[in-house]
Design a protein around this motif. Structure first.
Motif, PDB file in Angstrom:
ATOM      1  N   LYS A 266     -41.050 -23.338  32.976  1.00 22.10           N
ATOM      2  CA  LYS A 266     -41.380 -24.773  33.050  1.00 22.10           C
ATOM      3  C   LYS A 266     -40.835 -25.375  34.349  1.00 22.10           C
ATOM      4  O   LYS A 266     -39.802 -24.933  34.845  1.00 22.10           O
ATOM      5  N   THR A 267     -41.537 -26.364  34.858  1.00 20.40           N
ATOM      6  CA  THR A 267     -41.047 -27.057  36.047  1.00 20.40           C
ATOM      7  C   THR A 267     -40.890 -28.542  35.743  1.00 20.40           C
ATOM      8  O   THR A 267     -41.779 -29.165  35.166  1.00 20.40           O
TER       9      THR A 267
ATOM     10  N   ASN B 236     -39.759 -32.260  37.595  1.00 15.29           N
ATOM     11  CA  ASN B 236     -39.549 -32.828  38.927  1.00 15.29           C
ATOM     12  C   ASN B 236     -38.559 -33.980  38.893  1.00 15.29           C
ATOM     13  O   ASN B 236     -38.669 -34.863  38.054  1.00 15.29           O
TER      14      ASN B 236
ATOM     15  N   PRO C  49     -37.826 -29.812  42.495  1.00 15.00           N
ATOM     16  CA  PRO C  49     -38.122 -29.265  41.169  1.00 15.00           C
ATOM     17  C   PRO C  49     -36.925 -28.561  40.524  1.00 15.00           C
ATOM     18  O   PRO C  49     -36.046 -28.047  41.226  1.00 15.00           O
TER      19      PRO C  49
ATOM     20  N   ILE D 283     -36.657 -25.458  37.905  1.00 17.76           N
ATOM     21  CA  ILE D 283     -37.501 -24.451  37.255  1.00 17.76           C
ATOM     22  C   ILE D 283     -36.676 -23.785  36.157  1.00 17.76           C
ATOM     23  O   ILE D 283     -35.570 -23.317  36.404  1.00 17.76           O
TER      24      ILE D 283
ATOM     25  N   ALA E 289     -36.326 -16.740  35.972  1.00 22.83           N
ATOM     26  CA  ALA E 289     -36.579 -17.735  37.035  1.00 22.83           C
ATOM     27  C   ALA E 289     -35.897 -17.326  38.350  1.00 22.83           C
ATOM     28  O   ALA E 289     -36.394 -17.649  39.434  1.00 22.83           O
TER      29      ALA E 289
ATOM     30  N   LYS F 228     -37.741 -15.999  41.390  1.00 23.32           N
ATOM     31  CA  LYS F 228     -38.593 -16.886  42.178  1.00 23.32           C
ATOM     32  C   LYS F 228     -37.869 -17.391  43.420  1.00 23.32           C
ATOM     33  O   LYS F 228     -38.435 -18.120  44.240  1.00 23.32           O
TER      34      LYS F 228
ATOM     35  N   LEU G 295     -39.559 -19.319  46.603  1.00 24.24           N
ATOM     36  CA  LEU G 295     -39.385 -20.779  46.720  1.00 24.24           C
ATOM     37  C   LEU G 295     -38.791 -21.169  48.074  1.00 24.24           C
ATOM     38  O   LEU G 295     -39.181 -22.171  48.665  1.00 24.24           O
TER      39      LEU G 295
ATOM     40  N   PHE H 298     -33.764 -27.405  45.316  1.00 23.27           N
ATOM     41  CA  PHE H 298     -34.344 -27.134  43.994  1.00 23.27           C
ATOM     42  C   PHE H 298     -33.259 -26.541  43.113  1.00 23.27           C
ATOM     43  O   PHE H 298     -32.169 -26.191  43.592  1.00 23.27           O
TER      44      PHE H 298
ATOM     45  N   LEU I  56     -32.735 -23.639  39.969  1.00 25.63           N
ATOM     46  CA  LEU I  56     -33.362 -22.530  39.232  1.00 25.63           C
ATOM     47  C   LEU I  56     -32.514 -22.221  38.000  1.00 25.63           C
ATOM     48  O   LEU I  56     -31.383 -21.756  38.138  1.00 25.63           O
TER      49      LEU I  56
ATOM     50  N   THR J 164     -35.069 -27.363  28.850  1.00 25.88           N
ATOM     51  CA  THR J 164     -36.135 -28.100  29.537  1.00 25.88           C
ATOM     52  C   THR J 164     -36.107 -29.575  29.143  1.00 25.88           C
ATOM     53  O   THR J 164     -36.151 -30.459  30.005  1.00 25.88           O
TER      54      THR J 164
END
Ligand SMILES: NC(=O)c1ccc[n+]([C@@H]2O[C@H](COP(=O)([O-])OP(=O)(O)OC[C@H]3O[C@@H](n4cnc5c(N)ncnc54)[C@H](O)[C@@H]3O)[C@@H](O)[C@H]2O)c1
Length: 374
Positions: free
Chosen positions: A2-3, A5, A14, A16, A21, A24, A28, A163, A165, A221
């Motif tokens: 899920k992302t 913002n 973001p 994430i 994760a 990524k 990213l 960001f 993660l 999340t």
């Protein structure tokens, strides 16, 4: 995966969330065109469990990278540790084009974030939280800082990450007490968001502690989403962000009275109970709603016993950072789930009532846990 913002006036980013994760990260860094010289500050315990996994992930990364590990204890949030980080950055010729990556819990994130915000007037930072507390709270919102002269987080700054993660895999090795501590903040969100989230947390405490992947992803999340929305509306902590302090005025007093021999999230849980009783005393809550709401914090079995805790001691500690007893404390109280009231004052008798009833209810509950089944 899920992302979420975090939308800010000058810098949005973001978060994430999901298992895996971490993989990524390089993608990213590249897609967001971030600096490619990496200075990785990593919690020693995380290094113990995940060091080879993390290093092998970077095996094919050809740009400059350096790992620096820290012991995740409050003492590390200090000028001594900060100076070590600045020195290594300079010795190893890291410049403004550095991306600092923090991998760890709140201690690592606060220290590394502050180093990033001050080195060369600010370099980029990415947070990879590895504790539940850091995933739902400390990695979001840009607060960084160190402790000084026995004051917690007294020197610091706001420095937003590029960001965040949140790889749930990291929680596999997190000790149960740290999960309980993180749950204190999750329970706080259960009160400040809505009934659906309250119900989810209320029904899933045991599953979260058992690291059920799906429920963890959902709870992290939703918590991160809520914190992100509050931060988006009130980046520098004016009135709205104050709701995030629900239970915290009391919690800090528990921590001081118990000389930090209680985890922050456990203290928050006790603090939430105090805030509920004070809300009742101030007639924001009916007795019926109080009974319904207090069941959630009472479900979390605190490891630290509160049997010997003196309510007067907690009360005194609430004023430890105020100059005199006549100063007022502004409490965050509650009318219903998602309906918080900020800047409420209370009399000593009302505050003591709340502390005493909260402690008694926790002690009664823990005694009941010990009653053997017949
Ligand atoms: N900046 C903010 O907005 C904010 C918000 C809340 C708390 N904080 C700060 O966060 C700090 C507390 O952070 P925390 O509760 O995340 O814990 P922490 O960073 O103190 O770590 C707790 C323990 O867990 C270990 N650990 C971390 N990840 C692990 C993993 N995946 N597996 C095994 N062990 C692991 C650490 O080594 C440490 O022993 C406090 O200093 C507090 O002031 C900051």
């Amino acid at each position: 995966m899920k992302t979420i913002n975090v939308k800010l006036e000058n810098h949005s980013y973001p978060i994430i969330v999901g298992k895996g994760a971490f993989n990524k990260l390089i993608e990213l860094i590249e897609s967001r065109k971030l600096h490619r010289n990496l200075f990785v500050v990593i919690d020693k315990n995380v290094e113990k469990y995940f060091g080879s996994y993390i290093r092998s992930y970077f095996d094919n990364y050809k740009e400059k990278k350096l790992y620096y590990s820290i012991k995740a204890v409050e003492k590390s949030k200090s000028f001594v540790e900060l100076k070590k980080i600045y020195s290594i950055l300079l010795e190893q010729k890291f410049g403004r084009d550095t991306l600092l990556i923090s991998i760890g819990g709140g201690v690592t994130g606060d220290l590394a974030g502050f180093a990033a915000s001050t080195f060369m007037r600010g370099i980029q930072v990415v947070h990879i939280p590895t504790t539940l507390t850091a995933m739902v709270d400390s990695s979001i919102g840009g607060k960084t800082g160190i402790n000084f002269n026995y004051y917690k987080n007294i020197i610091g700054s706001f420095h937003q990450p590029q960001f965040v993660l949140c790889d749930i895999k990291f929680l596999d090795t997190l000790p149960e007490i740290e999960m309980i501590s993180g749950l204190g903040e999750v329970i706080k969100y259960a009160f400040t968001t809505n009934y659906d989230f309250f119900k989810l947390v209320n029904e899933s405490l045991d599953l979260i502690l058992a690291r059920g992947d799906n429920v963890l992803e959902r709870v992290i999340t939703d918590s991160a989403n809520y914190k992100a929305s509050v931060v988006s509306q009130d980046e520098k902590e004016h009135d709205l962000r104050k709701v995030l302090n629900f239970g915290h005025t009391f919690a800090h007093a528990f921590e001081r009275e118990l000389k930090n021999e209680i985890k922050h999230g456990e203290a928050v849980t006790a603090g939430i109970l105090c805030a509920l009783y004070l809300s009742y005393k101030k007639k924001f809550l009916t007795n019926e709603t109080l009974q319904k709401l207090k069941a959630l914090p009472l479900k979390l079995k605190l490891k630290r016993s509160l049997k010997q805790v003196d309510p007067e001691g907690i009360y005194e500690n609430m004023f430890a950072d105020k100059k005199n007893r006549n100063s007022q404390i502004n409490f965050v109280l509650i009318r219903d789930i998602g309906e918080l009231v900020v800047n409420v004052n209370a009399a000593k008798s009302e505050i003591l009532y709340a502390i005493k009833h909260a402690i008694d209810s926790i002690n009664l509950k823990s005694r009941n846990f010990l009653i053997p089944r017949m």
